[in-house]
Design an enzyme around this catalytic site. Structure first.
Site, PDB file in Angstrom:
ATOM      1  N   GLY A  76       0.630  -1.011  -0.096  1.00 22.46           N
ATOM      2  CA  GLY A  76      -0.056   0.072  -0.163  1.00 22.46           C
ATOM      3  C   GLY A  76       1.146   1.210  -0.080  1.00 22.46           C
ATOM      4  CB  SER A  77       0.176   4.056   1.884  1.00 21.48           C
ATOM      5  OG  SER A  77       1.082   5.656   1.439  1.00 21.48           O
ATOM      6  CB  SER A  78       4.595   5.536  -1.876  1.00 29.83           C
ATOM      7  OG  SER A  78       3.465   7.128  -1.686  1.00 29.83           O
TER       8      SER A  78
END
Lengths: 403, 138
Positions: free
Chosen positions: B61-63
């Site tokens: 998921g989120s960078s």
């Protein structure tokens, strides 16, 4: 990883602390991914802009980095662009503390020579380098889109690795940067029709769970119409939705679309995607049949989506609050063409420079449940903003929620 | 019982603590500033990683997730070391700026078996690439 003499010097701090930190990040990633060297990139797209996600620690890190960069005269070496921030600076936001911190983040980045683009769809705003060029994209939907739709080469970077690439102009040669990694071990046999952006996103979310770097989709030949994923018109809207959902649920940074007639004997693993899988994914994310507010965006809407929505909304009016997120550049263009006035006449609030994911604009204090066509928005609204979600396609929302 | 395992060093350093292990990838964005996993879809939901040796396959998921681990570190609530089965860009960059030792362990299944359902004190030496587990008798 082999570093050149100059890279070693930079790592040791000869060119200042900012570059030393940047190289330390690249070295750790290079070690993790078994890279043997650094390669030049043409463009870095950086995430970690929204104060709501990076918080005071992120702000402190960036201000220090920015100060160090200034002290040692270091600026972005390649085109460097930024992901959305937490609010629309033209519309403003009631929380002064939030705005003050958000503005400091913006200044820290811009002082390093990074363009204040505030968009998660840089591929619809900036010129695209030639196929095969290396870039360094942190925003996952953009990285997947770049690899899969534009023929650019990037890993699914982190906020920090993209920032390090911006300052050095380099990235470790590893993962999807190596040609041999750009093929799929797993083929997903898509037996359920993909008719709209929500179908595409549900498929993307399902595929992310496979947890591989590159995944192949094979759309069943029995299904009507052309391949639903592409770079034109509706197929592009579907592609964006698929990329953002794929980036949300897993670590894949790329997908391929295999011709249904082509042989895929190379693939070691085959998974079927059926109507049952689609509804299982939907049920996991969508726990309401209704909602208090409507959210369009994540990724931000492009001109394509605004055109489609404006066409559907002609003469209609939303029955409830509707928030819509797009890139500033796209907003300006859509305003000139007239899409924005149609959409605003329908009662929607159009925000630019920010997006639905992790924005403070959608809070549990004001809404209990949200209707959205974005699987990525659904995931973050549920897990972060802690609101319930009702997933519907853009068209279904207009059908059910307009007068 | 004491078990030793070989690993690959990603971010150098030394860390020790009770192991907290999961076979499920983590979206690092779900880690709050107190080092608590806050993801209703994750098996570690509500659990603290502060001062522990965090064992998980890889980040998803989120960078932006890297900043969450950094924030936990700034708040004194970071894990004392991280062990992954396949170290990834997000985790590596997070550990690099937070000075958290990070190793990749190839005998991950064994590691998971040893750490499940009991108290295990893990020592990660990312400089000489080894993990030691002290498993209480049960």
């Amino acid at each position: 990883m082999q570093l050149s003499r100059e890279e070693e010097d930079a790592l040791d701090g000869k060119y200042g602390e900012a570059l030393a930190t940047a190289y330390r990040i690249l070295l750790a990633i290079g070690n993790a991914m078994d890279a043997d060297r650094l390669v030049p990139v043409k463009w870095a797209h950086i995430s970690g802009v929204n104060y709501n996600t990076i918080g005071d620690a992120g702000l402190a890190f960036l201000e220090e980095m920015s100060r160090d960069a200034l002290a040692s005269n270091v600026k972005a070496r390649v085109t460097s662009t930024l992901n959305p921030m937490g609010y629309d600076p033209v519309k403003g936001y009631h929380d002064d503390r939030f705005v003050e911190r958000q503005e400091r983040i913006r200044k820290a980045y811009e002082a390093m020579g990074i363009i204040g683009s505030y968009t998660c769809i840089p591929y619809e705003v900036f010129p695209i380098p030639s196929r095969g060029e290396h870039v360094s994209f942190a925003e996952s939907n953009a990285a997947i889109y770049a690899n899969s739709m534009l023929g650019l080469v990037t890993n699914k970077e982190s906020a920090l690795s993209a920032l390090a690439s911006a300052l050095t102009g380099k990235a470790p040669y590893s993962g999807l940067r190596a040609e041999e990694a750009r093929s799929a071990h797993t083929v997903i046999d898509v037996k359920h029709e993909v008719n709209d952006e929500l179908d595409a996103a549900l498929l993307g979310y399902f595929a992310g769970r496979v947890n591989e770097q590159c995944i192949s989709f094979r759309f069943s030949s029995g299904l009507e119409g052309s391949t639903p994923i592409g770079t034109d018109g509706r197929a592009r809207i579907n592609a964006k939705a698929l990329c953002s959902a794929l980036g949300t649920s897993g670590s894949a940074g790329m997908f391929l679309v295999t011709d249904s007639a082509a042989s895929d004997d190379d693939a070691k693993h085959r998974i079927e995607y059926t109507a049952r899988d689609a509804s299982m994914v939907k049920d996991e994310l969508s726990d309401e049949d209704e909602g208090d507010a409507i959210v369009y965006g994540s990724p931000q809407l492009g001109l394509n989506e605004l055109w489609m929505l404006a066409n559907m909304l002609e003469g209609k009016r939303f029955r409830k609050r509707c928030l819509l997120f797009c890139a500033r550049h796209v907003y300006e263009e859509a305003r000139r063409i007239g899409y924005i006035s149609v959409i605003e006449h329908a009662g929607a609030e159009v925000y630019a420079d920010c997006c639905s994911c992790l924005t403070p604009l959608i809070s549990r204090d004001e809404v209990d449940s949200v209707i959205t066509n974005s699987v990525k928005a659904a995931y973050y609204l549920k897990n972060w903003n802690r609101v319930s979600v009702c997933l519907k396609s853009m068209k279904e929302i207009v059908r059910d929620e307009c007068l | 019982m004491i078990y030793s395992m070989q690993c690959r060093s990603i971010v150098k350093g030394y860390g020790e603590g009770y192991a907290i292990a999961t076979a499920q990838p983590i979206n690092l964005l779900s880690i709050d500033t107190n080092g608590i996993v806050s993801d209703s879809m994750h098996m570690l939901n509500g659990k603290s990683i502060a001062g522990r040796v965090l064992i998980f396959p890889n980040a998803i998921g989120s960078s932006v997730g890297a900043y969450r681990l950094y924030a936990a570190m700034m708040n004194g609530r970071a894990p004392s070391a991280v062990v992954c089965s396949k170290a990834d860009i997000i985790t590596a960059s997070a550990c690099a700026i937070s000075n958290i030792p990070l190793v990749e362990c190839h005998g991950y299944d064994r590691l998971m078996r040893l750490c499940s359902n009991r108290d295990v004190i893990a020592t990660v030496n990312a400089t000489n690439a080894s993990i030691t587990l002290r498993v209480s008798q049960d």
